[in-house]
Design a protein around this motif. Structure first.
Motif, PDB file in Angstrom:
ATOM      1  N   PHE A 246       0.809  -1.211   0.000  1.00 31.88           N
ATOM      2  CA  PHE A 246       0.000   0.000   0.000  1.00 31.88           C
ATOM      3  C   PHE A 246       0.848   1.270   0.000  1.00 31.88           C
ATOM      4  O   PHE A 246       0.307   2.369   0.124  1.00 31.88           O
ATOM      5  N   ASP A 247       2.173   1.126  -0.114  1.00 36.19           N
ATOM      6  CA  ASP A 247       3.042   2.307  -0.174  1.00 36.19           C
ATOM      7  C   ASP A 247       2.922   3.011  -1.524  1.00 36.19           C
ATOM      8  O   ASP A 247       3.552   4.059  -1.734  1.00 36.19           O
ATOM      9  N   TYR A 248       2.111   2.467  -2.418  1.00 35.56           N
ATOM     10  CA  TYR A 248       1.833   3.129  -3.692  1.00 35.56           C
ATOM     11  C   TYR A 248       0.483   3.862  -3.649  1.00 35.56           C
ATOM     12  O   TYR A 248       0.128   4.534  -4.606  1.00 35.56           O
ATOM     13  N   GLU A 249      -0.256   3.688  -2.536  1.00 32.44           N
ATOM     14  CA  GLU A 249      -1.539   4.378  -2.371  1.00 32.44           C
ATOM     15  C   GLU A 249      -1.286   5.754  -1.759  1.00 32.44           C
ATOM     16  O   GLU A 249      -0.808   5.861  -0.627  1.00 32.44           O
ATOM     17  N   VAL A 250      -1.639   6.801  -2.490  1.00 35.56           N
ATOM     18  CA  VAL A 250      -1.336   8.174  -2.045  1.00 35.56           C
ATOM     19  C   VAL A 250      -2.010   8.485  -0.713  1.00 35.56           C
ATOM     20  O   VAL A 250      -1.399   9.086   0.176  1.00 35.56           O
ATOM     21  N   THR A 251      -3.283   8.070  -0.541  1.00 39.21           N
ATOM     22  CA  THR A 251      -4.006   8.387   0.696  1.00 39.21           C
ATOM     23  C   THR A 251      -3.338   7.752   1.909  1.00 39.21           C
ATOM     24  O   THR A 251      -3.262   8.361   2.980  1.00 39.21           O
ATOM     25  N   VAL A 252      -2.840   6.526   1.738  1.00 38.50           N
ATOM     26  CA  VAL A 252      -2.181   5.821   2.843  1.00 38.50           C
ATOM     27  C   VAL A 252      -0.859   6.504   3.194  1.00 38.50           C
ATOM     28  O   VAL A 252      -0.550   6.726   4.368  1.00 38.50           O
ATOM     29  N   VAL A 253      -0.071   6.848   2.190  1.00 41.33           N
ATOM     30  CA  VAL A 253       1.219   7.492   2.439  1.00 41.33           C
ATOM     31  C   VAL A 253       1.014   8.884   3.041  1.00 41.33           C
ATOM     32  O   VAL A 253       1.768   9.307   3.922  1.00 41.33           O
ATOM     33  N   ASN A 254      -0.020   9.595   2.598  1.00 44.50           N
ATOM     34  CA  ASN A 254      -0.351  10.889   3.212  1.00 44.50           C
ATOM     35  C   ASN A 254      -0.666  10.723   4.695  1.00 44.50           C
ATOM     36  O   ASN A 254      -0.273  11.542   5.531  1.00 44.50           O
ATOM     37  N   SER A 255      -1.375   9.645   5.022  1.00 46.65           N
ATOM     38  CA  SER A 255      -1.693   9.360   6.434  1.00 46.65           C
ATOM     39  C   SER A 255      -0.430   9.038   7.224  1.00 46.65           C
ATOM     40  O   SER A 255      -0.313   9.402   8.402  1.00 46.65           O
TER      41      SER A 255
END
Length: 626
Positions: A246-255
């Motif tokens: 999930f390190d490619y999911e922008v929302t997750v990395v923003n969190s």
């Protein structure tokens, strides 16, 4: 089959194909022609119900409620799906009464309540707890909790929106079936209400179920982590994010970035940001905002310029953050550049909400804040005078600009004009007026403003305003009123206690100030640098040398606060005034930065007052060392 029937059959087949291809990404461009085609194929009685159900769903998805209702009302035959679609549509639009009427109509037509209809009603933001309780009873009566997790998840959401945490948790525990959405909802609920341990436990339980996590699972648990103690768990979640891909999911990395910022791990936040594959405007806003709050306005500006170079368009939130940096740096030219940027991006007349405080702000007003803070008050007034319909925030900035420039008469003149234009004052208006009353030490004026607040709207007397009232009455010498307001406050924060301690000290109640400081600590409030300035000032004026020395020691040892120039000045002045020149000299020698003129003046005045052989030699030694 007749020729006419064969013709209709072929066209129905074609209509079904169009439904399948267009329903994936509904739009008015596709829905309206589809609706028109269905009408041209014959009367509604000749069409399958699901064709019109699909058209209703597409209109509902596009928030064209009136068009959806028109199709629904003309239908001669309906099934539960028809009602489900309409109830969900009304629920999403916040029309709880329209949803209730349709739900009653559905039951009146002999259809049993379905999980989708109930979930549509429960998901309506306007539904109150009373209606929710009735629906819950209906759910239990019809055994719909056992069917799937759809209804239970919607019920959990209702209780969460209403702030009924224990009821939401009970609903979650009573659910025999829980979906991933249900688990994500309870994790987000715990995070929202600061129940970090429960949030972690629920996330661990979800992992034990070996369920496939979603981005919402990570966003929910990360949003609950705050403070250095939670950073270790946050790093573990970070590892799981990478492991799960999930390190490619922008929302997750923003969190993740936001979590590290809240856990005071700014270096790690920057590292995660720099390693992002794709950065959106939220990513940039989070890191720029963190740098601005952490006292690094120049670095925040560097990131802002880098954001522009990377082709990411700033939004209103970006400009609010960067304007704060410009204001603290006191660079008018840079502020003018941001002003131009605001106009260029078309935000000059947009109204938006600052995420850090619930106040509608016009960007022209925000830009005016730059000129205001750097002392260009005429520029502030000129900028705001071009607004066709200045709102309460525009007036607030004009009033604040006049207050900062020392034109106190103009402050109340502007306030009078504001009332004449029928713009109602808010908390920020009254804070400016009370601050002027404090500076003038005018009790009659301050009391009048207080009376006007109560007369206008008693709800305006929130913690923010009450803190200023406590301070105002203290500055005006009316300590009884300060204490009375403090005692009547239901919600106190650190600023409240600091204001009371300062008010007590200014009016000579030094021992009471110390007692309140101790009570503040006992209640779990961690004093900051401002609170220590207030209590050290009390000790300085009251000559409490022993107490002042102990508080100064505890400031660093117990709370890890590095003393600033004001703290050192309080201590040097306190010690020098009472003949403790050696101790004062030790404090000056131990400063991490050069003492300013005010500290030397206090020390030398102390030497002058205590002209003894020992005092002269001590004073000579310090002056010689300098």
């Amino acid at each position: 089959m007749s020729f006419n029937g064969d013709f209709l059959f072929k066209h129905h087949e074609r209509l079904l194909q169009l439904l399948k291809s267009w329903s994936a990404v509904p739009s008015l461009k596709t829905t309206k022609p589809l609706h028109a085609l269905a009408i041209t194929l014959g009367p509604y009685t000749c069409q399958p119900i699901f064709v019109y159900n699909n058209i209703i769903s597409q209109y509902a998805f596009l928030r064209h409620l009136s068009a959806a209702r028109k199709v629904f009302d003309i239908m001669t035959e309906r099934n539960p799906v028809s009602f489900n679609s309409m109830i969900s549509a009304y629920g999403k639009c916040g029309d709880v009464w329209g949803a209730w009427d349709l739900f009653s109509m559905m039951r009146g037509c002999g259809f049993s309540p379905t999980p989708f209809a109930l979930a549509g009603l429960l998901s309506c933001q306007a539904l109150d707890l009373c209606g929710g309780s009735q629906l819950q009873a209906l759910v239990v009566k019809n055994g719909l909790f056992d069917a799937d997790a759809f209804v239970g998840t919607a019920l959990l959401g209702l209780y969460a929106r209403s702030g009924c945490v224990s009821e939401a948790v009970q609903a979650f525990e009573d659910m025999p079936r829980k979906s991933l959405v249900t688990w994500n909802s309870i994790i987000s609920l715990y995070a929202h209400y600061g129940l970090v341990e429960d949030c972690m436990l629920s996330f661990r339980e979800l992992l034990r179920l070996e369920a496939s996590l979603s981005d919402c699972s990570f966003v929910g648990v990360l949003s609950g982590l705050e403070g250095e103690l939670d950073s270790e768990f946050g790093e573990q979640i970070h590892g799981l994010v990478i492991k799960s891909g999930f390190d490619y999911e922008v929302t997750v990395v923003n969190s993740l970035i936001n979590m590290y910022v809240k856990c005071v791990r700014l270096c790690l936040a920057e590292k995660v940001f720099q390693g992002m594959h794709i950065k959106d405007v939220v990513s940039w806003n989070t890191i720029i905002g963190a740098l601005e709050r952490d006292g690094g306005p120049p670095k925040a500006l560097d990131f802002f310029f880098q954001m522009s170079m990377d082709g990411v368009m700033p939004n209103q939130t970006t400009l609010v953050i960067i304007i704060a940096s410009c204001s603290s740096l006191q660079i008018p030219m840079l502020g003018a550049y941001i002003h131009a940027k605001t106009i260029k991006k078309g935000f000059e007349s947009d109204v938006f909400v600052d995420c850090e405080r619930p106040l509608a702000i016009v960007p022209s007003n925000i830009v005016a804040g730059i000129y205001n803070r750097v002392g260009q008050y005429q520029e502030t007034l000129k900028l705001l005078s071009v607004l066709e319909e200045p709102d309460v925030v525009s007036w607030n900035i004009m009033i604040a600009a006049s207050a900062h420039s020392g034109d106190y008469k103009e402050v109340f003149e502007l306030f009078r004009h504001m009332q004449m234009t029928q713009i109602y004052p808010d908390n920020y208006t009254f804070v400016s007026l009370l601050s002027v009353s404090s500076k003038l030490s005018n009790l009659a004026l301050g009391s009048s403003v207080h009376g006007l607040i109560i007369k206008t709207d008693f709800s305006l007397c929130d913690t923010f305003v009450c803190n200023v009232l406590v301070n105002m009455y203290g500055e005006c010498g009316c300590i009884k009123s300060s204490v009375k307001i403090f005692d009547g406050m239901a919600d106190r924060n650190l600023i409240t206690w600091t204001s009371l301690i300062s008010a007590l000290g200014v009016n000579g109640y030094s021992h009471e100030a110390l007692e309140n400081f101790q009570e503040m600590e006992f209640l779990g409030f961690k004093p900051d640098g401002v609170a220590f300035i207030a209590i050290l000032t009390v000790c300085r004026h009251a000559g409490l040398v022993k107490e002042g020395m102990e508080l100064f020691r505890r400031m660093k040892c117990d709370y890890g606060l590095e003393p600033k120039m004001d703290h050192y000045h309080c201590m040097v002045d306190l010690l020098a005034r009472h003949g403790k020149l050696k101790e004062a000299e030790q404090i000056i020698a131990g400063m991490a930065f050069p003492p300013d003129a005010l500290i030397w003046r206090s020390f030398l005045e102390g030497c002058k007052r205590h002209i003894t052989t020992e005092g002269l030699s001590t004073g000579h030694g310090v002056v010689k060392a300098v």
